[in-house]
Design an enzyme around this catalytic site. Structure first.
Site, PDB file in Angstrom:
ATOM      1  N   TYR A 234       5.238  14.458 -15.816  1.00  6.20           N
ATOM      2  CA  TYR A 234       3.918  14.171 -15.105  1.00  6.20           C
ATOM      3  C   TYR A 234       4.271  14.212 -13.471  1.00  6.20           C
ATOM      4  O   TYR A 234       3.240  14.518 -12.728  1.00  6.20           O
ATOM      5  CB  TYR A 234       3.415  12.505 -15.571  1.00  6.20           C
ATOM      6  CG  TYR A 234       2.100  12.240 -14.686  1.00  6.20           C
ATOM      7  CD1 TYR A 234       0.966  12.589 -15.377  1.00  6.20           C
ATOM      8  CD2 TYR A 234       2.601  11.214 -13.875  1.00  6.20           C
ATOM      9  CE1 TYR A 234      -0.164  12.044 -14.707  1.00  6.20           C
ATOM     10  CE2 TYR A 234       1.230  10.747 -13.171  1.00  6.20           C
ATOM     11  CZ  TYR A 234       0.161  11.207 -13.495  1.00  6.20           C
ATOM     12  OH  TYR A 234      -1.200  10.886 -12.998  1.00  6.20           O
TER      13      TYR A 234
ATOM     14  N   LYS B 181       2.154  16.686 -10.881  1.00 10.10           N
ATOM     15  CA  LYS B 181       1.159  16.093  -9.789  1.00 10.10           C
ATOM     16  C   LYS B 181       1.744  16.657  -8.201  1.00 10.10           C
ATOM     17  O   LYS B 181       0.797  16.790  -7.524  1.00 10.10           O
ATOM     18  CB  LYS B 181       1.211  14.451  -9.989  1.00 10.10           C
ATOM     19  CG  LYS B 181       0.224  14.047 -11.193  1.00 10.10           C
ATOM     20  CD  LYS B 181      -1.010  14.576 -11.186  1.00 10.10           C
ATOM     21  CE  LYS B 181      -1.992  14.256 -12.137  1.00 10.10           C
ATOM     22  NZ  LYS B 181      -3.375  14.764 -12.210  1.00 10.10           N
TER      23      LYS B 181
ATOM     24  N   ILE C  75     -11.583   7.750 -13.806  1.00 11.97           N
ATOM     25  CA  ILE C  75     -11.690   8.319 -12.170  1.00 11.97           C
ATOM     26  C   ILE C  75     -12.611   9.409 -12.285  1.00 11.97           C
ATOM     27  O   ILE C  75     -13.691   9.438 -11.209  1.00 11.97           O
ATOM     28  CB  ILE C  75     -10.493   8.697 -11.679  1.00 11.97           C
ATOM     29  CG1 ILE C  75      -9.477   7.541 -11.249  1.00 11.97           C
ATOM     30  CG2 ILE C  75     -10.589   9.510 -10.317  1.00 11.97           C
ATOM     31  CD1 ILE C  75      -8.039   7.803 -10.817  1.00 11.97           C
TER      32      ILE C  75
ATOM     33  N   ASN D 257     -10.386  16.824 -12.059  1.00  7.82           N
ATOM     34  CA  ASN D 257      -9.893  15.668 -12.503  1.00  7.82           C
ATOM     35  C   ASN D 257      -9.171  15.596 -13.616  1.00  7.82           C
ATOM     36  O   ASN D 257      -8.191  14.884 -13.964  1.00  7.82           O
ATOM     37  CB  ASN D 257     -10.907  14.669 -12.297  1.00  7.82           C
ATOM     38  CG  ASN D 257     -10.249  13.076 -13.035  1.00  7.82           C
ATOM     39  OD1 ASN D 257      -9.713  12.574 -12.494  1.00  7.82           O
ATOM     40  ND2 ASN D 257     -10.875  13.169 -14.316  1.00  7.82           N
TER      41      ASN D 257
ATOM     42  N   VAL E  68      -9.818  22.971 -19.576  1.00  8.37           N
ATOM     43  CA  VAL E  68      -9.540  23.505 -18.344  1.00  8.37           C
ATOM     44  C   VAL E  68      -8.388  24.367 -18.769  1.00  8.37           C
ATOM     45  O   VAL E  68      -8.137  25.274 -17.963  1.00  8.37           O
ATOM     46  CB  VAL E  68      -9.130  22.573 -17.251  1.00  8.37           C
ATOM     47  CG1 VAL E  68     -10.197  21.454 -16.970  1.00  8.37           C
ATOM     48  CG2 VAL E  68      -7.923  21.463 -17.926  1.00  8.37           C
TER      49      VAL E  68
END
Length: 254
Positions: free
Chosen positions: A160, A164, A20, A93, A67
């Protein structure tokens, strides 16, 4: 259309070496932006993305870093500002997948997911906002997941999913904190997408289930996240702030 024109914009895309992130970085360049690709250089994907952007006639940087490091992010943004110009668009991302039985999930696995998917997104937003806020202009887009709003049937991934969900609410919180200071913050929540991870032979049976459970009967191509990203980066979304744009083929309707 001029509303979607990104000529003159400078965009940073984290995790743009594949999937992505790569599709969005190339798509923003196709819309006219100059691009800084940020991430790991180990597999060569970041350079491949940069080469495709260069072939489009756009200026591009491939910047190595993680990051989870505020220093890496600051150094990258300093280079972007010096070599490409003022940062105006950021797509965060970079993220990791995970999963496992919650009752036996090792703490280090949980921490790894949160370090990248939550802390990494926050540190990215923080570093980007520090240069955008004085200019009172910028659009930040965080890539979340439909798994931040639903629990995927048959998948054990409390780490996960909750990470998110945190990205979605972090985006809304930052949007409201900075709303009168010229920065828009939104998130995109993809559904099941045909990334390299889902192209592996060993998950072929699982992918068939994903296809069956998605109302449109297939997985998304990574390129189908480009339109939403261009929209949220451009003047076309000038009155859009604090939303989570779900791109899931109808999955959350069932």
């Amino acid at each position: 259309m001029e509303l979607f024109d990104l000529n003159g914009e400078v965009a940073m895309v984290t995790g743009s070496g594949s999937g992505i992130g790569q599709a969005i970085a190339i798509g923003l360049a196709e819309a006219g932006a100059d691009i800084a690709c940020f991430g790991h250089l180990s597999n060569g994907g970041l350079y491949a993305t940069a080469e495709k952007i260069h072939a489009l006639g756009r200026r591009v940087l491939a910047l190595e870093g993680t990051v989870t490091s505020a220093a890496d992010l600051k150094g990258a943004i300093d280079l972007i500002e010096n070599e490409l110009g003022s940062l105006t668009v950021a797509v965060n991302n970079a993220g990791v997948g995970a999963g496992g039985d919650a009752e036996t999930l090792p703490l280090e696995n949980w921490q790894r997911v949160y370090d990248t998917n939550v802390t990494g997104v926050f540190l990215s937003c923080q570093a980007q906002a520090r240069v955008m806020l004085p200019r009172k202009r910028g659009s930040i887009i965080n890539i979340a997941s439909m798994s931040g709003s639903i629990v995927n049937r048959g998948l054990k991934q409390a780490d996960y999913n909750s990470s998110k969900a945190a990205v979605i609410h972090l985006s809304k919180s930052l949007a409201m904190e900075w709303i009168d200071r010229g920065i828009r913050v939104n998130s995109i929540s993809p559904g099941y997408t045909l990334t390299p991870m889902n192209r592996r032979a060993e998950v072929a049976d699982q992918v068939k289930i994903f296809e069956r459970d998605t109302p449109m009967g297939r997985l998304a191509d990574p390129e189908e996240m480009v339109g939403p990203a261009v929209f949220l980066s451009s003047r076309a979304s000038s009155f859009v702030n604090g939303i989570d744009l779900v791109v899931d083929g109808g999955f959350m309707c069932w």
